[in-house]
Structure formats: structure tokens, C-alpha cells
Write a protein that holds these residues in place. Structure first.
Motif, PDB file in Angstrom:
ATOM      1  N   UNK A 123     117.470  98.506 -13.725  1.00  0.00           N
ATOM      2  CA  UNK A 123     116.919  97.979 -14.703  1.00  0.00           C
ATOM      3  C   UNK A 123     115.894  96.603 -14.448  1.00  0.00           C
ATOM      4  N   UNK A 124     116.206  96.071 -13.335  1.00  0.00           N
ATOM      5  CA  UNK A 124     115.408  95.011 -12.794  1.00  0.00           C
ATOM      6  C   UNK A 124     113.821  95.603 -12.481  1.00  0.00           C
ATOM      7  N   UNK A 125     114.162  96.736 -11.626  1.00  0.00           N
ATOM      8  CA  UNK A 125     112.979  97.360 -11.099  1.00  0.00           C
ATOM      9  C   UNK A 125     112.647  98.756 -11.548  1.00  0.00           C
ATOM     10  N   UNK A 126     112.912  98.936 -13.077  1.00  0.00           N
ATOM     11  CA  UNK A 126     112.716 100.159 -13.629  1.00  0.00           C
ATOM     12  C   UNK A 126     111.199 100.737 -13.214  1.00  0.00           C
ATOM     13  N   UNK A 127     110.220 100.224 -13.485  1.00  0.00           N
ATOM     14  CA  UNK A 127     108.944 100.312 -13.190  1.00  0.00           C
ATOM     15  C   UNK A 127     108.264  98.876 -12.832  1.00  0.00           C
ATOM     16  N   UNK A 128     106.771  99.294 -12.228  1.00  0.00           N
ATOM     17  CA  UNK A 128     106.041  98.055 -12.028  1.00  0.00           C
ATOM     18  C   UNK A 128     106.028  97.038 -13.003  1.00  0.00           C
ATOM     19  N   UNK A 129     105.683  97.456 -14.224  1.00  0.00           N
ATOM     20  CA  UNK A 129     105.826  96.469 -15.229  1.00  0.00           C
ATOM     21  C   UNK A 129     106.816  95.671 -15.495  1.00  0.00           C
ATOM     22  N   UNK A 130     108.201  96.340 -15.417  1.00  0.00           N
ATOM     23  CA  UNK A 130     109.360  95.493 -15.672  1.00  0.00           C
ATOM     24  C   UNK A 130     109.286  94.645 -14.483  1.00  0.00           C
ATOM     25  N   UNK A 131     108.949  94.919 -13.466  1.00  0.00           N
ATOM     26  CA  UNK A 131     109.327  93.953 -12.087  1.00  0.00           C
ATOM     27  C   UNK A 131     108.312  92.906 -12.318  1.00  0.00           C
ATOM     28  N   UNK A 132     106.941  93.125 -12.787  1.00  0.00           N
ATOM     29  CA  UNK A 132     106.007  91.949 -12.689  1.00  0.00           C
ATOM     30  C   UNK A 132     105.837  91.016 -13.850  1.00  0.00           C
ATOM     31  N   UNK A 133     106.219  91.861 -14.960  1.00  0.00           N
ATOM     32  CA  UNK A 133     105.983  91.023 -16.362  1.00  0.00           C
ATOM     33  C   UNK A 133     107.551  90.624 -16.989  1.00  0.00           C
ATOM     34  N   UNK A 134     108.482  91.582 -16.980  1.00  0.00           N
ATOM     35  CA  UNK A 134     109.511  91.524 -17.986  1.00  0.00           C
ATOM     36  C   UNK A 134     110.457  90.646 -17.228  1.00  0.00           C
ATOM     37  N   UNK A 135     110.890  91.121 -15.940  1.00  0.00           N
ATOM     38  CA  UNK A 135     112.139  90.526 -15.284  1.00  0.00           C
ATOM     39  C   UNK A 135     111.922  89.182 -14.874  1.00  0.00           C
TER      40      UNK A 135
END
Length: 381
Positions: A123-135
């Protein structure tokens, strides 16, 4: 004599495991589901010449590694990573392969085994958007995203927590007859409302339980006896470029074409499976398919879901049966196929002929980018 087209002839599923023992592996679960599906079709591994695999955690192996471990010699092989949309995506490709003569017998299998660390990393690295903007904001995983979407749906439709609870209670009733479901014990509306709040308005019972498990289908190019035929399927990816409000999925865009190709409508469906990672999304997909309108959702739940007038998620859905990673989309496809094949044992529905299944997944900044659906029908001997 007209030759029959391809058909689904067998299904298999492992128990949904909340706390598997240390010997559990993703490859082991996938193998177990494949074996179960082949036995239900009275086929042996030597008769399989096609394999489709969906998994987040099979790493470092791939579909072809799994084929080797299973002792399969293949003419057709694919790997899919579209999450909740993987099952129907693989079904669409497999169907074309069978029609083209690229294979005679294809097994589709999806599943995952998660340790706590595995799931946190996913869930932390589900996709690059999650990695860079949400997490980095502490917004990890889908719960906060779907909490905001549920707030929006409540504001637009008048749905209350009690309405979502009624859906969850109805699905738990279905799960009570599914021996593979993670949760089978009775659930009351009071239980639902008393569950801890996870992300307002979502309580713990609105959030799909993570499990380890796998589900599989067997398809044949020239089936004998009863089989399940794919009569229509559509898909839409990145439908609105993440610019919509998330309350309408890509299904709404293709639903008219889906029903037109099937020559059937929502009113003809005997059994329904919608991807239910959260109650709000199950309801959104039922609207998009044309079973109801957004303005009538509270009444629709009371009239058709709690009364079983419309047979939805008859294995308990993921909300009670559990979400085994990429097997989440396969769970519904297996259940509708099982019912149409007459293989549902104690929970077999009577007189079912047609069913519809949806897939939904790959959450980006707001909601799932992938949506697909399949209309299936029973074909007799």
C-alpha cells in the motif's frame, strides 16, 4: 452440427486465511486453487496448455515460473497485474486465445499471500503517485481515499451509515454458507455500527479484510456437458483521467454496449457479482450497470439487497469472504461461474441461467483506473 464455442468448465478456490501458518506461500496457494479447479472439471495437469496468472506477491517468480513448478507445458501464457480488474481482463484474453485455436485448455488463477510487512509495503508503494504524493502525507492505503468518496456519496444520495450497514449485513448472510469465507458468523446492524471507526465515515466493517488465498477457473475450447459461456464483455481504462468525482466508474460508459452485445439487460440477471472493496463502490457499480439510480440507493438496498430479491455477491463478497490481493476480482467471477455450473453445493441457487460480474481496481489518486464487466450464461449439454 454447429460447434460450441469456448466455455468455463471448472472452478477452484482456497480458504481465505486471515492468519496463515509459516509454511504458506503465494505459489502454494495458487497451486492449490489450480488443483481444485482441475478436479472440479475432471481434468489433469497434462491436459492444460494455457495459463494466466495474476498476483502481486509471486515475486521473484512469474507466470512461467509457476507453470514450470506445476509441471505444465504451455502454448499460451500471460501475466496480469490489474488488481481487481485482472480476472476479467485475463478472461477476455483467454477467450480470444481459445477461439483462435492458440490453446485447448486454459487455467486462470489469481491470488496472494501477505505478511504484515508485505501488505504495508504494497500500500505504501502501490504506484508512483502513492509513493510521491500520498504516502508522504500519511495517506497510506485506500481507506482514506474511499472514506472521502463515501462522504461524497452520502452527501449526494442521502445514504446513511445504516444503509451501508444493511449491505454489509446482507453480504455476511451470504458468507455464512461459504466454507471458504474469512468471516461467516452472523453480523447485526448494531455490530456494524459499533465497530471502530477507521476513517470517517468508514468503520472497520466497511473495509475489506485482507486475507491470503487464491481462486481459479478452467476454460476449454470445446467443452462437453454444462459450461459457462461469455456472451459479452467490455472494459474501460482511465475513463475520466482522474477528473471525475469517483462516484461513477468506467462501467457507466460501456454498460449500454455491454447489454446490447449480450442481448440481455439488468432485469435478466439471475446472479450478480460487483467488486466490493468498499460498500460505496459496490453501490456505485450497481448504479453504473443500471440496476438502480443514485437517487434511489437507500430504497434499492432495502427492497432488493436485504431481501435477496436481487442476488448480489452470493459468496459473501470480499467484505465478508476477504480480499486475497489479486484474487479479489477472481472471487466474484468464480462465484458466478460456480452458480451457473451448478457447483455451489449447499448455497446453490436454483434456476440461475444468466449472471454479470464486474472488475474494478488499480487505485490512483482518487479511485480505480480499471473497470470491466462480463455477462455469462449457462450453456447446457
Amino acid at each position: 452440427m454447429t460447434r460450441r464455442g469456448p466455455g468455463i468448465v471448472g472452478v477452484g478456490e482456497t480458504p481465505a486465511l486471515r492468519h496463515p501458518d509459516a509454511s504458506c506461500t503465494t505459489a502454494g496457494l495458487l497451486a492449490q486453487a489450480v488443483g481444485s479447479a482441475l478436479r472440479s472439471a475432471n481434468l489433469s495437469p497434462s491436459q492444460v496448455d494455457g495459463l494466466g496468472v495474476a498476483s502481486f506477491t509471486l515475486r521473484p517468480d512469474r507466470a512461467i515460473d509457476l507453470a514450470w513448478q506445476l509441471g505444465l507445458r504451455l502454448n499460451w501464457c500471460m501475466q496480469d497485474e490489474m488488481g481487481g480488474a485482472s480476472a476479467i481482463n485475463m478472461l477476455r484474453h483467454a477467450w480470444l486465445a481459445l477461439e483462435a485455436g492458440h490453446a485447448e485448455t486454459i487455467v486462470l488463477v489469481a491470488g496472494d499471500h501477505f505478511t504484515g510487512a508485505d501488505f504495508a509495503g504494497l500500500v505504501r508503494g502501490y504506484n508512483r503517485s502513492a509513493q510521491e504524493y500520498l504516502s508522504p502525507l500519511g495517506c497510506e492505503g485506500p481507506n482514506p481515499l474511499f472514506a472521502m468518496l463515501t462522504q461524497r456519496q452520502m452527501a449526494q444520495t442521502g445514504l446513511r451509515r445504516e444503509d451501508y450497514g444493511a449491505l454489509c449485513v446482507a453480504q455476511r448472510q451470504w458468507a455464512s454458507a461459504n466454507p471458504n469465507a474469512a468471516y461467516r458468523q452472523p453480523l447485526t446492524l448494531a455490530d456494524y455500527l459499533a465497530a471502530p471507526i477507521v476513517a470517517p465515515p468508514l468503520g472497520r466493517l466497511d473495509c475489506v479484510p485482507v486475507v491470503s488465498g487464491a481462486s481459479a477457473l478452467v476454460l476449454r475450447a470445446r467443452p462437453q456437458g454444462i459450461s459457462v459461456r461469455l456472451i459479452a464483455s467490455e472494459a474501460r481504462y482511465n475513463n475520466d483521467q482522474q477528473e471525475g468525482d469517483g462516484l461513477q466508474t468506467g462501467i457507466a460508459a460501456f454498460a449500454p454496449a455491454l447489454w446490447r452485445k449480450a442481448g440481455l439487460g439488468p432485469e435478466d440477471m439471475d446472479v450478480v457479482s460487483v467488486y466490493d472493496d468498499y460498500p460505496a463502490m459496490a453501490l456505485a457499480q450497481l448504479c453504473d450497470l443500471g440496476f438502480t439510480s443514485a437517487g434511489d440507493l437507500p430504497g434499492f438496498i432495502a427492497r432488493r439487497l436485504t431481501t435477496r430479491d436481487l442476488l448480489v455477491n452470493t459468496a459473501g463478497g470480499q467484505l465478508s469472504a476477504g480480499q486475497a490481493g489479486t484474487a479479489g476480482g477472481m472471487h466474484g467471477l468464480v462465484e458466478v461461474s460456480r452458480q451457473l455450473l451448478g457447483m455451489a453445493a449447499d448455497r446453490q441457487l436454483h434456476g440461475v441461467r444468466h449472471g454479470v460480474v464486474t472488475g474494478y481496481g488499480m487505485v490512483q489518486l482518487r479511485y480505480g483506473m480499471c473497470a470491466n464487466a462480463a455477462v455469462l450464461t449457462q450453456e447446457g449439454a
